[in-house]
Design a protein around this motif. Structure first.
Motif, PDB file in Angstrom:
ATOM      1  N   LEU A  78       0.838  -1.196   0.000  1.00 15.43           N
ATOM      2  CA  LEU A  78       0.000   0.000   0.000  1.00 15.43           C
ATOM      3  C   LEU A  78       0.878   1.252   0.000  1.00 15.43           C
ATOM      4  CD1 LEU A  78      -2.766   1.377   0.281  1.00 15.43           C
ATOM      5  CD2 LEU A  78      -2.617   1.010   2.743  1.00 15.43           C
ATOM      6  N   ASP A  79       0.711   2.071  -0.994  1.00 17.18           N
ATOM      7  CA  ASP A  79       1.460   3.331  -1.111  1.00 17.18           C
ATOM      8  C   ASP A  79       0.979   4.283  -0.014  1.00 17.18           C
ATOM      9  OD1 ASP A  79       2.631   5.697  -1.849  1.00 17.18           O
ATOM     10  OD2 ASP A  79       2.084   5.574  -3.973  1.00 17.18           O
ATOM     11  N   ALA A  80       1.883   4.662   0.892  1.00 14.56           N
ATOM     12  CA  ALA A  80       1.508   5.567   1.992  1.00 14.56           C
ATOM     13  C   ALA A  80       2.239   6.899   1.859  1.00 14.56           C
ATOM     14  CB  ALA A  80       1.811   4.919   3.326  1.00 14.56           C
ATOM     15  N   SER A  81       2.514   7.283   0.624  1.00 22.05           N
ATOM     16  CA  SER A  81       3.170   8.578   0.417  1.00 22.05           C
ATOM     17  C   SER A  81       2.117   9.686   0.404  1.00 22.05           C
ATOM     18  CB  SER A  81       3.946   8.575  -0.890  1.00 22.05           C
ATOM     19  OG  SER A  81       3.042   8.468  -1.967  1.00 22.05           O
ATOM     20  N   GLN A  82       2.604  10.915   0.548  1.00 22.15           N
ATOM     21  CA  GLN A  82       1.683  12.056   0.679  1.00 22.15           C
ATOM     22  C   GLN A  82       0.796  12.240  -0.548  1.00 22.15           C
ATOM     23  OE1 GLN A  82       4.305  15.299   1.598  1.00 22.15           O
ATOM     24  NE2 GLN A  82       4.637  14.600   3.694  1.00 22.15           N
ATOM     25  N   SER A  83       1.290  11.837  -1.729  1.00 21.08           N
ATOM     26  CA  SER A  83       0.462  12.027  -2.928  1.00 21.08           C
ATOM     27  C   SER A  83      -0.802  11.175  -2.870  1.00 21.08           C
ATOM     28  CB  SER A  83       1.266  11.689  -4.191  1.00 21.08           C
ATOM     29  OG  SER A  83       1.580  10.313  -4.212  1.00 21.08           O
ATOM     30  N   MET A  84      -0.809  10.170  -2.012  1.00 21.55           N
ATOM     31  CA  MET A  84      -1.997   9.336  -1.871  1.00 21.55           C
ATOM     32  C   MET A  84      -3.095  10.053  -1.072  1.00 21.55           C
ATOM     33  SD  MET A  84      -1.828   6.360  -3.378  1.00 21.55           S
ATOM     34  CE  MET A  84      -2.780   5.121  -2.498  1.00 21.55           C
ATOM     35  N   SER A  85      -2.753  11.196  -0.504  1.00 25.02           N
ATOM     36  CA  SER A  85      -3.781  11.952   0.223  1.00 25.02           C
ATOM     37  C   SER A  85      -4.559  12.875  -0.708  1.00 25.02           C
ATOM     38  CB  SER A  85      -3.137  12.766   1.341  1.00 25.02           C
ATOM     39  OG  SER A  85      -2.264  13.721   0.790  1.00 25.02           O
ATOM     40  N   PHE A  86      -4.166  12.919  -1.979  1.00 30.07           N
ATOM     41  CA  PHE A  86      -4.907  13.747  -2.931  1.00 30.07           C
ATOM     42  C   PHE A  86      -6.279  13.148  -3.204  1.00 30.07           C
ATOM     43  CE2 PHE A  86      -0.684  15.219  -4.976  1.00 30.07           C
ATOM     44  CZ  PHE A  86      -0.491  16.081  -3.919  1.00 30.07           C
ATOM     45  N   GLY A  87      -7.177  14.021  -3.582  1.00 33.19           N
ATOM     46  CA  GLY A  87      -8.532  13.559  -3.904  1.00 33.19           C
ATOM     47  C   GLY A  87      -9.543  14.502  -3.305  1.00 33.19           C
ATOM     48  N   ASP A  88     -10.714  14.478  -3.855  1.00 35.31           N
ATOM     49  CA  ASP A  88     -11.739  15.387  -3.346  1.00 35.31           C
ATOM     50  C   ASP A  88     -12.636  14.707  -2.329  1.00 35.31           C
ATOM     51  OD1 ASP A  88     -10.929  17.633  -4.634  1.00 35.31           O
ATOM     52  OD2 ASP A  88     -12.015  17.182  -6.462  1.00 35.31           O
ATOM     53  N   LYS A  89     -13.653  13.990  -2.843  1.00 37.08           N
ATOM     54  CA  LYS A  89     -14.562  13.328  -1.912  1.00 37.08           C
ATOM     55  C   LYS A  89     -13.876  12.152  -1.229  1.00 37.08           C
ATOM     56  CE  LYS A  89     -18.567  14.725  -4.549  1.00 37.08           C
ATOM     57  NZ  LYS A  89     -19.493  14.331  -5.603  1.00 37.08           N
TER      58      LYS A  89
ATOM     59  N   ASN B 251     -11.324  22.125 -11.067  1.00 37.46           N
ATOM     60  CA  ASN B 251     -10.740  20.874 -11.550  1.00 37.46           C
ATOM     61  C   ASN B 251      -9.371  20.589 -10.946  1.00 37.46           C
ATOM     62  OD1 ASN B 251     -11.196  18.587 -13.033  1.00 37.46           O
ATOM     63  ND2 ASN B 251     -10.173  19.358 -14.868  1.00 37.46           N
ATOM     64  N   GLU B 252      -9.214  20.891  -9.647  1.00 39.14           N
ATOM     65  CA  GLU B 252      -7.949  20.623  -8.969  1.00 39.14           C
ATOM     66  C   GLU B 252      -7.843  19.142  -8.609  1.00 39.14           C
ATOM     67  OE1 GLU B 252      -5.687  22.749  -5.802  1.00 39.14           O
ATOM     68  OE2 GLU B 252      -7.419  24.070  -5.907  1.00 39.14           O
ATOM     69  N   VAL B 253      -6.639  18.639  -8.639  1.00 43.97           N
ATOM     70  CA  VAL B 253      -6.409  17.250  -8.232  1.00 43.97           C
ATOM     71  C   VAL B 253      -6.884  17.049  -6.800  1.00 43.97           C
ATOM     72  CG1 VAL B 253      -4.615  15.576  -7.679  1.00 43.97           C
ATOM     73  CG2 VAL B 253      -4.504  16.857  -9.810  1.00 43.97           C
ATOM     74  N   SER B 254      -6.553  17.999  -5.958  1.00 47.50           N
ATOM     75  CA  SER B 254      -6.969  17.901  -4.556  1.00 47.50           C
ATOM     76  C   SER B 254      -7.073  19.297  -3.972  1.00 47.50           C
ATOM     77  CB  SER B 254      -5.950  17.089  -3.769  1.00 47.50           C
ATOM     78  OG  SER B 254      -6.318  17.057  -2.416  1.00 47.50           O
ATOM     79  N   THR B 255      -8.072  19.490  -3.156  1.00 44.92           N
ATOM     80  CA  THR B 255      -8.168  20.774  -2.451  1.00 44.92           C
ATOM     81  C   THR B 255      -7.786  20.621  -0.989  1.00 44.92           C
ATOM     82  OG1 THR B 255     -10.504  20.325  -2.078  1.00 44.92           O
ATOM     83  CG2 THR B 255      -9.956  21.743  -3.947  1.00 44.92           C
ATOM     84  N   THR B 256      -7.510  19.376  -0.579  1.00 48.10           N
ATOM     85  CA  THR B 256      -7.159  19.174   0.832  1.00 48.10           C
ATOM     86  C   THR B 256      -5.790  19.789   1.145  1.00 48.10           C
ATOM     87  OG1 THR B 256      -6.242  17.030   0.254  1.00 48.10           O
ATOM     88  CG2 THR B 256      -8.485  17.054   1.111  1.00 48.10           C
ATOM     89  N   ASN B 257      -4.934  19.935   0.129  1.00 48.75           N
ATOM     90  CA  ASN B 257      -3.610  20.519   0.377  1.00 48.75           C
ATOM     91  C   ASN B 257      -3.606  22.030   0.143  1.00 48.75           C
ATOM     92  OD1 ASN B 257      -3.820  20.586  -2.357  1.00 48.75           O
ATOM     93  ND2 ASN B 257      -2.151  19.147  -2.761  1.00 48.75           N
ATOM     94  N   ASN B 258      -4.793  22.613   0.023  1.00 48.27           N
ATOM     95  CA  ASN B 258      -4.854  24.065  -0.168  1.00 48.27           C
ATOM     96  C   ASN B 258      -4.838  24.810   1.158  1.00 48.27           C
ATOM     97  OD1 ASN B 258      -5.390  23.039  -2.688  1.00 48.27           O
ATOM     98  ND2 ASN B 258      -6.783  24.681  -3.255  1.00 48.27           N
ATOM     99  N   GLU B 259      -4.736  24.082   2.232  1.00 48.48           N
ATOM    100  CA  GLU B 259      -4.715  24.709   3.560  1.00 48.48           C
ATOM    101  C   GLU B 259      -3.508  24.205   4.338  1.00 48.48           C
ATOM    102  OE1 GLU B 259      -9.524  25.034   4.269  1.00 48.48           O
ATOM    103  OE2 GLU B 259      -8.321  23.741   5.555  1.00 48.48           O
ATOM    104  N   PHE B 260      -3.068  25.036   5.229  1.00 48.88           N
ATOM    105  CA  PHE B 260      -1.945  24.661   6.085  1.00 48.88           C
ATOM    106  C   PHE B 260      -2.208  25.281   7.451  1.00 48.88           C
ATOM    107  CE2 PHE B 260       2.187  24.567   7.931  1.00 48.88           C
ATOM    108  CZ  PHE B 260       2.933  23.616   7.240  1.00 48.88           C
ATOM    109  N   VAL B 261      -2.226  24.464   8.464  1.00 50.51           N
ATOM    110  CA  VAL B 261      -2.500  24.978   9.817  1.00 50.51           C
ATOM    111  C   VAL B 261      -1.209  24.947  10.619  1.00 50.51           C
ATOM    112  CG1 VAL B 261      -3.803  24.634  11.953  1.00 50.51           C
ATOM    113  CG2 VAL B 261      -4.894  24.233   9.740  1.00 50.51           C
ATOM    114  N   THR B 262      -0.919  26.051  11.235  1.00 51.33           N
ATOM    115  CA  THR B 262       0.270  26.125  12.084  1.00 51.33           C
ATOM    116  C   THR B 262      -0.117  26.812  13.393  1.00 51.33           C
ATOM    117  OG1 THR B 262       2.580  26.788  12.189  1.00 51.33           O
ATOM    118  CG2 THR B 262       1.074  28.329  11.135  1.00 51.33           C
TER     119      THR B 262
END
Lengths: 295, 884
Positions: free
Chosen positions: B83-94, B320-331
């Protein structure tokens, strides 16, 4: 730090006179339009020999005191070098030292000796030991604190103790940074200060084959003046190594420690001086035979 | 399961026959020698009893046993799930790519059910391959276990979490490492769940072909939508970890975009919602950005508030973004609650006023309002020194506004440096000696203290400040002559260009703020400066002057009528009964300086009234108007309604702004780095300054240092930091590698500055690439000042290293790579759960030998009781009939 309290006592004694003086000044007319030039007060430079002499005086002064712990009166030995050299420009303390008395590494008593002026040297001892203890000067017992304000607690953290002291120091720094300590500093009017963590422990102890594998004493300071200490230990338990901590006062003022925002330790103000049964022993330092006030 | 009764005697039939024959022969010999038994013994009953006992013994000897036979376990081959557990696997919308893979696993599990299938072993990969759970489970449970692990993200304590967190994808490496996990028998197949975006694409076909030779097909499950347009992501944010309240904080945002060249979007900074009821709150105006493929940075700034803890940086979603989950960054930023210490020196000639507050008596002075305004903030301490009647020795105002003769102006530069700001109000330069003025210059210029001078008859040129070092520090030029204009009314108006200055941030509502600022009250009297200095200065407000009568001091501030009799009584006690009870009168401006030539000049309009500046490391602020009663009565009492008096907030804003650069003179060790963030391959220049008890820079300490990670040690990929050991520097730790180990100690050598001041400096080269391939890595440099074996002070400095992360460089899935792997290894491209279930079922299943379980029946208490009963009855019977 207590040196400033002593100053305040003197100040207290003269406060009525000051109030009258104030009122008199109200009524006094101005004598001149041009204010006089301020007098140049001689301030001795803190040159290296003078500083060294003061530190040496304080270091030697601590050696007059002896601590015996428990029913067997086991001597808590004084570490040869001060753990910290500090000053407090807020209270006017020019220089002070922090010394550690211990039997097996963990501090039983921590002492602060401070120099504010030649006649104002203060010794301050705090009991961090859960056992009974007797502190003597020479052969004369002067302090037998009935209890300690330090309570040991298991530290709730997912961070498992690392294998080497080098890596455990990194962990202990991280764990210490989760604590904050507030100090209600001041004699009559208190100012709440969030104390600064000195990120390097002032004292390290522990042995791999003993119950306490590793321990470190962190200081929470006003300027560099210790007002509270945090002892962090990596200890052996039934299910392996775990972290525990104890907090202790280095001040007579009220202290509140929080961990991640939650209060974990609190101690009220204790303006008790020279009392043999108090949790601390604070008094102006009495010169020993042959000793002279430092410059 | 079969069950049957068998006799499993340890004796063979021949042995049993021989034994029986021997017993028979023995019995016959007995009868031949001893004759027939006595008549009394010839009883049928006894014979039956003995026969039964002998029969039971024979039965025991025959070892009757319960024999059960179970079918043997089915020998099921393994199937490896990778199972690929790299960060690119977190892309996706729904549904993210990772969630998609997990769902396929769960669905396949449900499809297979209880039917025989392959044994699944789950591995995760990213940086490297690791088993998710190696524990053996009973037959038929492993799919449920895998499913449970996948859905609950649980792994063994020593393993990485089963989440797409790895900042790199080493696919070929993972396949090679999988082959080393084969054991005695290779698996029936490998199923690869991945988006195909891997760093090590080259050579993948050869590796796949090797699997074909081993007869281990690599089936692939491609995840990720290939029809998207591109992606933009916030990959890193640089912000100080600890900030002071009400200060301006810069936030450096790093974006990575792909496929949106030239498109415009916005970057915004908000405080995240803290609960369902709350909403996000914007902290800074959104910044428009034109995207270009690759890495780019955006700078935002915001003003801290007491409760701000978390920050969310958002880049606006694009179609039509690959993912919008990486459009935010919380610090997170932590508010530094270190006390701000203000030394307020007031020289106003206004009288002290005894005031009764309930049962207590106070003496209020001209400083009381500002002192109260500042200390309303629990993070500000205000120490007041007052030169009564504007002259004489400065006296410290204690509790209840009584004076302490014990302490005055700080006696050393160290004591002065323990403050963060100084306010000089209507105090003449002659109240300070040259040494004290020098201390101020040293403290503000070198330690970053704040200096504020406000107007008055003894301020600026009127206070003879022109010939002092302070004149150089102020942001305005002082005139040569007396610049005090008492007979003027001063209308102050905020400079339009400076409306956003922190001084004017009186409320959080911009419109309301503008309204409040426009009502800034008028003052009486002002000092008239020369020009505003050109460098690093800013005009915050201007003023118009008009001729007016100088105000007369009154008791505006003190609302309660004093009990003068108490004052009289005190004087009587001190001076005797003849001292009289004369009421202290509030003098009018009898001590006004003599009119100067400036008073005859025409009154200027639109002249600077509040100006900010910088001196060395410190900040400066000047106000032309006096700030005490009676000159500033409107400012003190009428600006704002009811309990809302804005002058207090204005003063606190001033102090927070002034002390923003304060490096805290109460420290003995201060460390700085030459940049806010670094890139791989760059060099960190670390500079430390140490101070002795006199606040004088010293080079006599030993400064030791070490590099520590900001993350937990369990998250560390390596025992070594990305910092190279400086070339030629001796090493005492025993380490010999090119990089510093975490926690490895090193010294900062003393390198004095060009001005001859002692300093400590070291250059630390950063590795060319971050070992973990992450977007950023935060380090902490820990420094300790030592005097032989004794600590003097210690501190730390955060360092952030930014990197262009591989996982963000191209967010599109690479299904061609996966198809190629399947093709070269003889595997299939699996598109849904039923195909995956087929892979699990279509494996050769070999039943094992049956399991036979034999349980002897003679170790049974009822059998032995029976035997004992027979013998007992026989013995009793014999005794009763007189036999031995």
């Amino acid at each position: 730090m207590w040196a400033c309290c002593w100053n305040h006592r003197v100040w207290f004694a003269t406060k009525n006179v000051l109030l009258v003086a104030t009122v008199l000044l109200i009524a006094m007319p101005a004598s001149s339009d041009d204010p006089p030039k301020a007098e140049k007060k001689e301030v001795k430079p803190v040159d290296s020999p003078l500083r060294k002499a003061r530190v040496q005086f304080l270091t030697d002064a601590v050696k007059h005191f002896h601590v015996a712990v428990g029913k067997m009166s086991v001597e808590a030995k004084l570490t040869p070098e001060p753990a910290l050299v500090w000053d407090n420009p807020v209270s006017g303390t020019k220089i002070g030292i922090l010394a550690v008395f211990s039997r097996n590494g963990r501090p039983d008593v921590m002492a602060q000796f401070s120099f504010t002026s030649p006649q104002n040297v203060v010794n301050e001892f705090h009991n961090l030991c859960g056992d009974t203890l007797v502190m003597s000067r020479g052969t004369q017992p002067i302090w037998t604190p009935p209890e300690t304000s330090t309570k040991w607690q298991t530290l709730d953290t997912p961070e498992k103790p690392a294998a080497t002291p080098q890596l455990r120091l990194i962990q202990m720094r991280r764990l210490a940074s989760t604590f904050t300590v507030e100090d209600d500093f001041g004699w009559e009017k208190t100012e709440r200060h969030e104390l600064r963590l000195l990120t390097t422990p002032v004292h390290r102890y522990g042995q791999p084959d003993e119950e306490v594998t590793d321990g470190a004493v962190f200081v929470y300071a006003l300027a560099t003046d210790p007002e509270a200490v945090l002892m962090l230990e990596c200890a052996k338990g039934e299910s392996g190594l775990y972290w525990r901590y104890g907090l202790g006062p280095m001040s007579i003022y009220a202290l509140t420690a929080k961990r991640n925002g939650d209060v974990v330790w609190k101690i009220p103000e204790r303006k008790e001086f020279g009392q043999t049964k108090s949790v601390q022993y604070v008094l102006p330092y009495q010169l020993g035979s042959g000793e002279k006030d430092p410059e | 399961m079969l069950a049957s009764l068998s006799f499993l005697s340890p004796l063979t039939l021949a042995a049993i026959g021989t034994l029986a024959l021997s017993l028979l022969v023995g019995f016959m010999f007995l009868r031949w020698f001893a004759g027939p038994p006595a008549a009394v013994a010839r009883r049928v009953g006894l014979f039956v009893l003995r026969s039964l006992a002998i029969g039971t013994l024979v039965l025991i000897l025959l070892n009757p046993s319960d024999v059960t036979e179970s079918p043997g376990p089915i020998d099921r081959p393994d199937v490896f799930y990778l199972l690929d557990a790299s960060q690119s696997m977190s892309f996706g919308d729904k549904e993210t790519r990772f969630e998609h893979a997990r769902r396929l696993m769960s669905d396949a599990n449900a499809t297979v059910g209880d039917r025989p299938h392959a044994e699944v072993k789950l591995f995760r990969f990213g940086h490297r391959l690791s088993a998710v759970d190696g524990q053996k489970k009973s037959d038929g449970q492993e799919l449920n276990r895998i499913d449970s692990n996948v859905s609950s993200n649980k792994t063994r304590a020593t393993e990485k979490p089963l989440e797409p967190v790895d900042s790199d994808t080493q696919l070929v490496t993972a396949l090679r490492q999988a082959s080393s996990r084969f054991g005695r028998r290779p698996p029936a197949g490998i199923v690869l769940f991945s988006d195909g975006r891997a760093r090590d694409e080259s050579g993948v076909d050869q590796v796949a072909a090797q699997f074909a030779k081993l007869n281990v097909p690599v089936h692939v499950v491609p995840v990720g939508d290939t029809s998207k347009g591109g992606d933009v992501a916030v990959v890193a944010v640089v912000v100080p970890a600890r900030v002071r309240r009400y200060t301006s904080v810069e936030v450096q945002v790093f974006l990575r975009s792909y496929g949106f060249e030239g498109r415009r979007c916005e970057v915004s900074l908000v405080e995240p919602a803290t609960g369902e009821a709350s909403a996000e709150r914007q902290l800074a105006p959104a910044v428009p950005v034109t995207l270009h493929d690759g890495f780019q940075s955006v700078e935002l700034s915001f003003r801290t508030e007491p409760k701000t803890r978390k920050l969310k940086i958002k880049v606006s979603d694009l179609p039509n973004e690959v993912s919008t989950t990486n459009n935010e960054f919380v610090t997170q930023v932590t508010i530094d609650r270190t006390k701000i210490r203000v030394l307020y020196i007031e020289g106003s000639s206004q009288p002290l006023q005894p005031v009764q507050r309930g049962a207590k008596y106070e003496v209020r002075g001209p400083y009381s309002d500002i002192q109260a305004a500042l200390t309303e903030d629990e993070d500000i301490e205000c120490v007041v020194l007052h030169a009564q009647q504007g002259r004489g020795r400065l006296q410290r105002v204690g509790e209840n506004i009584q004076f302490s003769t014990g302490r005055s102006f700080p006696e050393t530069v160290a004591e002065l440096s323990a403050y963060d700001a100084i306010i000089l109000s209507d105090i003449a330069a002659t109240s300070f000696n040259d040494e004290q003025l020098g201390w101020m210059e040293q403290w503000i210029g070198q330690r970053g203290g704040g200096l504020m001078m406000v107007g008055g008859q003894k301020s600026f040129a009127a206070g003879k400040w022109g010939d002092t070092p302070i004149a150089e520090m102020l942001p305005i030029e002082l005139r040569a002559e007396n610049d005090w204009l008492p007979g003027t009314q001063v209308s102050v108006k905020a400079d339009q260009a400076a409306l956003g200055h922190p001084l004017w941030m009186l409320t959080s509502n911009d419109a309301q703020n503008r309204d409040i600022v426009s009502q800034f009250p008028a003052f009486f009297g002002a000092n008239r400066w020369g020009a505003v200095k050109p460098n690093l200065t800013r005009v915050i407000a201007n003023s118009n002057l008009a001729i007016a009568e100088p105000p007369v001091a009154n008791n505006v501030v003190a609302q309660t009528k004093p009990k003068v009799s108490l004052v009289d009584q005190l004087k009587k006690n001190l001076l005797g009964p003849n001292a009289g009870g004369k009421k202290p009168t509030a003098p009018t401006q009898t001590a006004e300086p003599k009119p100067s030539a400036i008073a005859t000049e025409p009154l200027p309009t639109d002249t600077p009234a509040i100006v900010s500046g910088q001196y060395g490391r410190g900040r400066t602020l000047v106000m032309a108007m006096p700030v005490t009663s009676p000159w500033a009565n409107d400012f003190l009492t009428k600006w704002g309604d009811g309990d809302t008096k804005y002058f207090g907030k204005f003063w606190r804003n001033s102090i927070y702004w002034l002390t923003e650069s304060s490096s805290i003179g109460r420290r003995r060790l201060v460390v700085t780095a030459d940049k806010k963030f670094y890139r791989p391959g760059e060099t960190i220049q670390l500079t430390a300054a140490a101070f002795d008890e006199a606040a004088t820079p010293t080079g006599s300490y030993k400064i030791t240092s070490m590099i520590e990670p900001q993350t937990s040690l369990t998250d560390l990929e390596s025992n070594y930091s990305p910092i190279r050991w400086p070339e030629g520097k001796p090493r005492e730790s025993g380490e010999s590698g090119p990089f510093m180990a975490w926690g490895e100690e090193f010294d900062l050598p003393r390198v004095d500055t060009a001005a001859g001041k002692p300093a400590f400096q070291l250059e630390l080269p950063i590795a060319d690439a971050l070992a973990v391939g992450s977007a950023s890595q935060s380090l902490r440099v820990e420094l300790t000042a030592m005097e032989e074996f004794t600590q003097v002070d210690s501190t730390s400095l955060d360092i952030q290293i930014l990197h262009d992360p591989f996982e963000q460089q191209n967010p599109f899935p690479n299904h061609e790579l996966l198809t190629s792997i399947a093709k070269h290894s003889g595997g299939k491209v699996i598109k849904d759960a039923s195909q995956l279930a087929d892979v699990l079922r279509d494996v050769p299943l070999k039943p094992g030998a049956p399991v036979v379980k034999k349980t002897p029946l003679w170790p049974n208490w009822s059998l032995w009781s029976w035997l004992l009963s027979l013998l007992t009855v026989e013995w009793i019977w014999r005794r009763m009939v007189g036999l031995a």
